[in-house]
Design an enzyme around this catalytic site. Structure first.
Site, PDB file in Angstrom:
ATOM      1  N   ASP A  53       0.857  -1.189   0.000  1.00  0.00           N
ATOM      2  CA  ASP A  53       0.000   0.000   0.000  1.00  0.00           C
ATOM      3  C   ASP A  53       0.896   1.243   0.000  1.00  0.00           C
ATOM      4  O   ASP A  53       1.661   1.460   0.943  1.00  0.00           O
ATOM      5  CB  ASP A  53      -0.889  -0.044   1.258  1.00  0.00           C
ATOM      6  CG  ASP A  53      -1.825   1.147   1.357  1.00  0.00           C
ATOM      7  OD1 ASP A  53      -1.729   2.072   0.524  1.00  0.00           O
ATOM      8  OD2 ASP A  53      -2.655   1.149   2.283  1.00  0.00           O
ATOM      9  N   TYR A 143      -6.893  16.157  -9.709  1.00  0.00           N
ATOM     10  CA  TYR A 143      -5.663  15.468 -10.094  1.00  0.00           C
ATOM     11  C   TYR A 143      -4.557  16.482 -10.422  1.00  0.00           C
ATOM     12  O   TYR A 143      -3.419  16.358  -9.956  1.00  0.00           O
ATOM     13  CB  TYR A 143      -5.987  14.604 -11.314  1.00  0.00           C
ATOM     14  CG  TYR A 143      -4.839  13.883 -11.965  1.00  0.00           C
ATOM     15  CD1 TYR A 143      -4.126  12.903 -11.288  1.00  0.00           C
ATOM     16  CD2 TYR A 143      -4.501  14.141 -13.304  1.00  0.00           C
ATOM     17  CE1 TYR A 143      -3.091  12.208 -11.923  1.00  0.00           C
ATOM     18  CE2 TYR A 143      -3.484  13.461 -13.935  1.00  0.00           C
ATOM     19  CZ  TYR A 143      -2.777  12.492 -13.244  1.00  0.00           C
ATOM     20  OH  TYR A 143      -1.765  11.814 -13.869  1.00  0.00           O
TER      21      TYR A 143
HETATM   22  C1  AKB Z   1      -5.223  11.303 -17.371  1.00  0.00           C
HETATM   23  O1  AKB Z   1      -5.896  11.399 -18.406  1.00  0.00           O
HETATM   24  O2  AKB Z   1      -5.660  11.557 -16.239  1.00  0.00           O
HETATM   25  C2  AKB Z   1      -3.772  10.926 -17.491  1.00  0.00           C
HETATM   26  C3  AKB Z   1      -2.868  12.118 -17.562  1.00  0.00           C
HETATM   27  C4  AKB Z   1      -2.897  12.984 -18.749  1.00  0.00           C
HETATM   28  O3  AKB Z   1      -2.120  12.356 -16.654  1.00  0.00           O
HETATM   29  N1  AKB Z   1      -3.578  10.095 -18.635  1.00  0.00           N
END
Ligand code: AKB
Length: 315
Positions: A53, A143
């Site tokens: 993990d 992200y």
């Molecule tokens: C995504 O689409 O989240 C990844 C990236 C571009 O980091 N492939």
């Protein structure tokens, strides 16, 4: 000291190809593949595989000591589309796993770290064509925010503690050995599977959405090159821009049509369209070229041939 490599998140899209290539280069038993899920038979048959993990510092430290690890490649992460659904889980995984590995390096338990960043560090206010290495960065996705923060921390650990951490801003990656999971650029893999299976594909991005992409072999070659480069030549300690090929769903569909004659594509953009619209269309990677000799090899047409040829075996 002899090199021993730990890959965290080895069963994913990058990890699978990277483990295979690192084992070919350094020997099967020098590369320890680990993932949160048990091995599906792909990586455990040729070398060590452990369930690990990425959020568990003690467990990583234990593997590092047991195998006398020198280099860690941290690939465990939640990608852009899934991260929008689970923001706190994504933040915790993407940040805590990075701190675990950076802290092991700070405590001199490992020597070198590879951590992937992404084109997702850029946002709607970034210049979208030929995006420079240094530019406006206001990511609008969970992200992207985690990757941008991660880049700042990598640079901080290098400056403050001398941690030898190296990083690349990967574009969307295309591969046939494993499916990507939870990304916005995943359509460019799925299209090949659906072309062979059904002769048609419904794309979740609109036809003109151009994004930076790269064939997996080029991405792995870049990863090996940056990790092998002499320490002094790595001038960027946040993360390097990396360019491959930029194309839209319409253009990849055209290249598929040349091989799968009656292939049809239609478009039904969903929530991922907004993510894609916030990212650049093409990337300026002159720093990577200058500092560690990067050059992309594979074209869109070449990649389509490789993908369709190899996927025939899987479908
Ligand atoms: C995504 O689409 O989240 C990844 C990236 C571009 O980091 N492939």
């Amino acid at each position: 000291m002899k090199k021993r490599i730990l890959i965290i998140g080895a069963s994913g899209q990058i990890g699978t190809d990277l483990t295979i290539q690192l084992r070919a280069k350094f020997g099967n038993h020098k590369v320890i593949a680990t993932d949160i899920r048990d091995d599906d038979g792909t990586l455990g048959k040729d070398g060590p595989f452990e369930v690990l993990d990425a959020m568990d510092y003690k467990a990583i430290e234990d593997v590092v000591i047991r195998y006398e690890i020198t280099d860690v490649y941290l690939l465990a992460a939640m990608l852009s589309a899934t991260a929008e659904k689970f923001p706190m889980r994504a933040w915790n995984l993407n940040m805590n796993s990075l701190f675990n590995v950076l802290n092991l390096a700070k405590e001199k338990k490992i020597k070198k770290v590879f951590w992937p960043s992404s084109i997702a560090v850029f946002g709607p206010t970034t210049p979208s064509t030929n995006t420079p290495q240094k530019t406006v960065m206001e990511p609008s996705t969970v992200y992207g925010i985690s990757k941008q923060a991660g880049e700042r921390w990598c640079e901080y650990y290098f400056n403050k503690y001398g941690v030898d951490v190296r990083s690349i801003r990967y574009p969307g990656l295309i591969s046939y050995k494993t499916l990507p999971g939870g990304g916005t650029t995943d359509y460019a893999v799925d299209i090949y599977h659906k072309a062979l299976k059904h002769g048609k594909y419904i794309c979740f991005l609109s036809e003109k959405t151009t994004l930076p992409m790269m064939y997996i072999d080029d991405a792995i070659r870049a990863t090996l090159s940056i990790m092998e480069a002499p320490k002094e030549s790595i001038k960027v300690r946040s993360s390097y821009n990396l360019a491959g090929i930029s194309f839209s769903p319409e253009e990849i569909a055209e290249s598929v049509k040349k091989q799968v004659l009656n292939f049809e594509i239609s478009y039904a953009p969903d929530f991922r369209q907004e993510i894609a619209d916030s990212w650049p269309q093409s990337i300026d990677d002159s720093d990577a070229q200058k500092d560690w000799g990067w050059k992309n090899n594979t074209t869109l047409e070449g990649m389509t041939l490789i993908m369709l040829e190899n996927l025939k075996e899987y479908i």
